[in-house]
Structures are given as C-alpha cells and as structure tokens.
Design a protein around this motif. Sequence first.
Motif, PDB file in Angstrom:
ATOM      1  N   ARG A 244       0.664  -1.359  -0.008  1.00  0.00           N
ATOM      2  CA  ARG A 244      -0.145   0.072   0.030  1.00  0.00           C
ATOM      3  C   ARG A 244       0.803   1.294   0.125  1.00  0.00           C
ATOM      4  N   GLY A 245       2.252   1.217   0.002  1.00  0.00           N
ATOM      5  CA  GLY A 245       2.876   2.252   0.028  1.00  0.00           C
ATOM      6  C   GLY A 245       3.117   3.042   1.642  1.00  0.00           C
ATOM      7  N   GLN A 246       2.630   2.242   2.453  1.00  0.00           N
ATOM      8  CA  GLN A 246       2.800   2.929   3.966  1.00  0.00           C
ATOM      9  C   GLN A 246       3.900   2.362   4.754  1.00  0.00           C
ATOM     10  N   ARG A 247       4.520   3.257   5.242  1.00  0.00           N
ATOM     11  CA  ARG A 247       5.373   2.758   6.213  1.00  0.00           C
ATOM     12  C   ARG A 247       5.254   2.802   7.562  1.00  0.00           C
ATOM     13  N   VAL A 248       5.373   1.453   8.208  1.00  0.00           N
ATOM     14  CA  VAL A 248       4.842   0.916   9.417  1.00  0.00           C
ATOM     15  C   VAL A 248       6.098   0.482  10.007  1.00  0.00           C
ATOM     16  N   THR A 249       6.058   0.471  11.414  1.00  0.00           N
ATOM     17  CA  THR A 249       6.813  -0.364  12.382  1.00  0.00           C
ATOM     18  C   THR A 249       6.112  -1.587  12.849  1.00  0.00           C
ATOM     19  N   VAL A 250       6.443  -2.697  12.444  1.00  0.00           N
ATOM     20  CA  VAL A 250       5.818  -3.992  12.845  1.00  0.00           C
ATOM     21  C   VAL A 250       6.357  -4.420  14.317  1.00  0.00           C
ATOM     22  N   VAL A 251       5.498  -4.475  15.206  1.00  0.00           N
ATOM     23  CA  VAL A 251       5.770  -5.077  16.647  1.00  0.00           C
ATOM     24  C   VAL A 251       5.334  -6.434  16.783  1.00  0.00           C
ATOM     25  N   PRO A 252       6.384  -7.494  16.812  1.00  0.00           N
ATOM     26  CA  PRO A 252       5.957  -8.744  16.886  1.00  0.00           C
ATOM     27  C   PRO A 252       5.177  -8.981  18.488  1.00  0.00           C
ATOM     28  N   VAL A 253       4.258  -9.587  18.575  1.00  0.00           N
ATOM     29  CA  VAL A 253       3.602 -10.114  19.794  1.00  0.00           C
ATOM     30  C   VAL A 253       3.144 -11.593  19.394  1.00  0.00           C
ATOM     31  N   SER A 254       2.753 -12.253  20.662  1.00  0.00           N
ATOM     32  CA  SER A 254       2.783 -13.596  20.600  1.00  0.00           C
ATOM     33  C   SER A 254       1.121 -14.183  21.186  1.00  0.00           C
ATOM     34  N   GLY A 255       0.500 -13.015  21.567  1.00  0.00           N
ATOM     35  CA  GLY A 255      -0.865 -13.312  22.067  1.00  0.00           C
ATOM     36  C   GLY A 255      -1.374 -12.100  22.693  1.00  0.00           C
ATOM     37  N   ALA A 256      -2.657 -11.817  23.045  1.00  0.00           N
ATOM     38  CA  ALA A 256      -3.515 -11.103  23.610  1.00  0.00           C
ATOM     39  C   ALA A 256      -3.075  -9.659  22.616  1.00  0.00           C
ATOM     40  N   THR A 257      -3.278  -9.752  21.329  1.00  0.00           N
ATOM     41  CA  THR A 257      -2.774  -8.519  20.693  1.00  0.00           C
ATOM     42  C   THR A 257      -3.856  -7.435  20.685  1.00  0.00           C
ATOM     43  N   GLU A 258      -4.909  -7.630  21.319  1.00  0.00           N
ATOM     44  CA  GLU A 258      -5.986  -6.480  21.433  1.00  0.00           C
ATOM     45  C   GLU A 258      -5.586  -5.579  22.332  1.00  0.00           C
ATOM     46  N   ILE A 259      -4.623  -5.873  23.407  1.00  0.00           N
ATOM     47  CA  ILE A 259      -4.274  -5.049  24.580  1.00  0.00           C
ATOM     48  C   ILE A 259      -3.015  -4.231  24.217  1.00  0.00           C
ATOM     49  N   ALA A 260      -2.535  -4.536  22.886  1.00  0.00           N
ATOM     50  CA  ALA A 260      -1.241  -3.559  22.500  1.00  0.00           C
ATOM     51  C   ALA A 260      -1.634  -2.163  22.554  1.00  0.00           C
ATOM     52  N   PRO A 261      -2.767  -1.629  21.856  1.00  0.00           N
ATOM     53  CA  PRO A 261      -2.722  -0.280  21.859  1.00  0.00           C
ATOM     54  C   PRO A 261      -3.059   0.430  22.954  1.00  0.00           C
ATOM     55  N   HIS A 262      -3.771  -0.418  23.925  1.00  0.00           N
ATOM     56  CA  HIS A 262      -4.262   0.240  25.370  1.00  0.00           C
ATOM     57  C   HIS A 262      -2.956   0.273  26.400  1.00  0.00           C
ATOM     58  N   LEU A 263      -1.937  -0.580  25.950  1.00  0.00           N
ATOM     59  CA  LEU A 263      -0.593  -0.303  26.869  1.00  0.00           C
ATOM     60  C   LEU A 263       0.255   0.208  26.372  1.00  0.00           C
ATOM     61  N   GLY A 264      -0.050   0.904  25.044  1.00  0.00           N
ATOM     62  CA  GLY A 264       1.122   2.006  24.404  1.00  0.00           C
ATOM     63  C   GLY A 264       2.142   1.181  23.595  1.00  0.00           C
ATOM     64  N   ILE A 265       1.865  -0.329  23.555  1.00  0.00           N
ATOM     65  CA  ILE A 265       2.929  -0.755  22.734  1.00  0.00           C
ATOM     66  C   ILE A 265       2.896  -0.781  20.938  1.00  0.00           C
ATOM     67  N   ALA A 266       1.704  -0.364  20.802  1.00  0.00           N
ATOM     68  CA  ALA A 266       1.474  -0.075  19.474  1.00  0.00           C
ATOM     69  C   ALA A 266       0.261   0.749  19.092  1.00  0.00           C
ATOM     70  N   ASP A 267       0.172   1.391  17.774  1.00  0.00           N
ATOM     71  CA  ASP A 267      -0.848   2.452  17.613  1.00  0.00           C
ATOM     72  C   ASP A 267      -2.124   1.439  17.122  1.00  0.00           C
ATOM     73  N   ILE A 268      -2.020   0.426  16.324  1.00  0.00           N
ATOM     74  CA  ILE A 268      -2.950  -0.081  15.622  1.00  0.00           C
ATOM     75  C   ILE A 268      -2.379  -1.868  15.717  1.00  0.00           C
ATOM     76  N   ILE A 269      -3.404  -2.593  15.459  1.00  0.00           N
ATOM     77  CA  ILE A 269      -2.844  -4.216  15.346  1.00  0.00           C
ATOM     78  C   ILE A 269      -3.414  -4.709  14.193  1.00  0.00           C
ATOM     79  N   VAL A 270      -3.121  -5.885  13.996  1.00  0.00           N
ATOM     80  CA  VAL A 270      -3.209  -6.741  12.804  1.00  0.00           C
ATOM     81  C   VAL A 270      -3.514  -8.059  13.573  1.00  0.00           C
ATOM     82  N   ASP A 271      -4.910  -8.496  13.533  1.00  0.00           N
ATOM     83  CA  ASP A 271      -5.271  -9.705  14.123  1.00  0.00           C
ATOM     84  C   ASP A 271      -6.448 -10.538  13.593  1.00  0.00           C
ATOM     85  N   LEU A 272      -6.526 -11.732  13.774  1.00  0.00           N
ATOM     86  CA  LEU A 272      -7.615 -12.450  13.485  1.00  0.00           C
ATOM     87  C   LEU A 272      -8.903 -12.300  14.141  1.00  0.00           C
ATOM     88  N   THR A 273     -10.161 -12.417  13.397  1.00  0.00           N
ATOM     89  CA  THR A 273     -11.605 -12.107  14.015  1.00  0.00           C
ATOM     90  C   THR A 273     -12.531 -12.988  12.988  1.00  0.00           C
TER      91      THR A 273
END
Length: 284
Positions: free
Chosen positions: A129-158
């Motif tokens: 898409r031509g968008q420069r992002v920094t991918v933060v690897p996580v192994s679980g509970a991805t939904e909590i990442a934005p609330h903890l300040g670990i990441a701004d957005i997530i990519v997860d299964l639903t």
Amino acid sequence: MLKIALPNKGRLSEEVRELFNDAGLEVRVRGERALTASLGGEFEAIFVRAQDIPEFVADGAADAGVTGWDLVCESGRELDLLMDLEFGKCRLVVAAREESGIQKLEDIQDGVRVASSFTRLTQEFFTKRGQRVTVVPVSGATEIAPHLGIADIIVDLTSTGSTLKMNGLREVGTVVQSSARLIARKGHEPEAAAKLEELRQALGSVLAARGKRYLMANVPRRVLPNVREVLPGLNGPTVVDVQGGDYVAVHAVVPAKSIYRTIAALKTLGCEGILVTRIERLMP
C-alpha cells in the motif's frame, strides 16, 4: 502410506477430525497424547501445531496437511492448494482504537507501530500500500497492545468482530480472508498425486452433502409440472412411475435451509408420503 499433517488441538482440530471421520477416514489414535494415527487405514495422520503445518508439508515431513489459509500465507512457503474446506472461517484485519480517529486505512500515518503475530503478512500488506509502518511482534493478546502503548494499531484474526469491539477497537481494513484449506507439497509422484486426488474427492463429497437433504414424495401425475418447479434438484428431480398410474415417485436433493417451505409447497400441490433424509456424501 502418505502422511497428512493435522492440527493437534483446538476447534479446528475437532472440525478436521469430524470431516475425516464422515469421509470414511476414521482417525484411529492409540491414546489422547498420540502424535500419529491411522486415517481409515489409507493414510497416516501426524498431529502438530496448526502454525507448523505449512512448514512440515513444504519440507516433506508430511505429504499434505490441513490448516488455516492465514497460516499458509504467513509461512510464505510454496504449496499446492488442493481445496477450501469451508470451515474455520475468519479474517485477518487491521484494527485501531475507537478514539484514535482512524476510520479507514488511508487515515493511518507513516511511522505508526503495528502489533501482530502475523509479522510477514502485516509488513507485506502495508508495503504494497506504500505505507511505512513499524511492525511490533507479539505472541498473544494482541488486542491489549494499543491500550498499553505498545502499538498504535493491530493486525489480528477475527470471525465476528465482537472481541475487537469488546476491547474498544474498530476494524479499518482486511488483510486476508481465511478458512481451513487442504494443502500439499509440490512435486508429488503420479501415484501419490492420485491418492491425494482421491482424498480431495472424499472430503469434497462430505462437504457437498452438508446443507443438503434427500427428499422423496408421491406426486399426483397431473401436478408434476408444478412439482418440477418446487424441486429442481441437482439436474432436475428423478421421476419414477408408481403402480396404479395416478401417482409418480419424485426424488430430489434440496437445500436443508428451505426444506420447511419445500414440504409446505408439496403438500399444497397434493403430494403424499413425503420423506426427508440426511445425505452423508454427495459426488457431483
């Protein structure tokens, strides 16, 4: 005997075993912790983590396997897709906090941090898409990442999106649509390829039968043209003469979801002796 890699636990494992059992390839294990099993005496199953199956198949440890399409794509391995098994459906999505102001993918600014366990797919998606992002690897509970300040957005299964909403997240885009797939390594010898095609047809016959019913009814000959409209079947209903001449026996495969309305329509036309049964396997 060809080896088939199957998920060792979880909902996907249960659905896969049910499918193989229905196809006449009963999963015969020696114990709950067994790592291998006979599949109806025709194949050998090996039980491994769903995320490892693409690697096992690609490297030749197994001739074929069943796992999620999302995991196949994430592996990046070259594999043959034999069929979509049509269950285990889910989506790998991009999601942001409700209060972030991000309504669509175009709202994502360069430099944002994206948390995901699907690092390969995530990076490829935003790069295309031509968008420069920094991918933060996580192994679980991805939904909590934005609330903890670990990441701004997530990519997860639903599957339904309810878990994301429960955690104050909004879907803004889809990376990949996924479901369980039957995969195989490339370069099989003709004999092995033929066995895998037999496996594909066996599983496909079970899937084709799901959601279908076999209906039989005694139909007054005079209303047969009307019944043909009610019971189209696969290639039209099968009509058999009944001794006596006033009735014919009609057989047809019909959608299970409309069976109630179908029976009501047949009764209105004066049909009798209506019988509905389940179908175990259906070869197109």
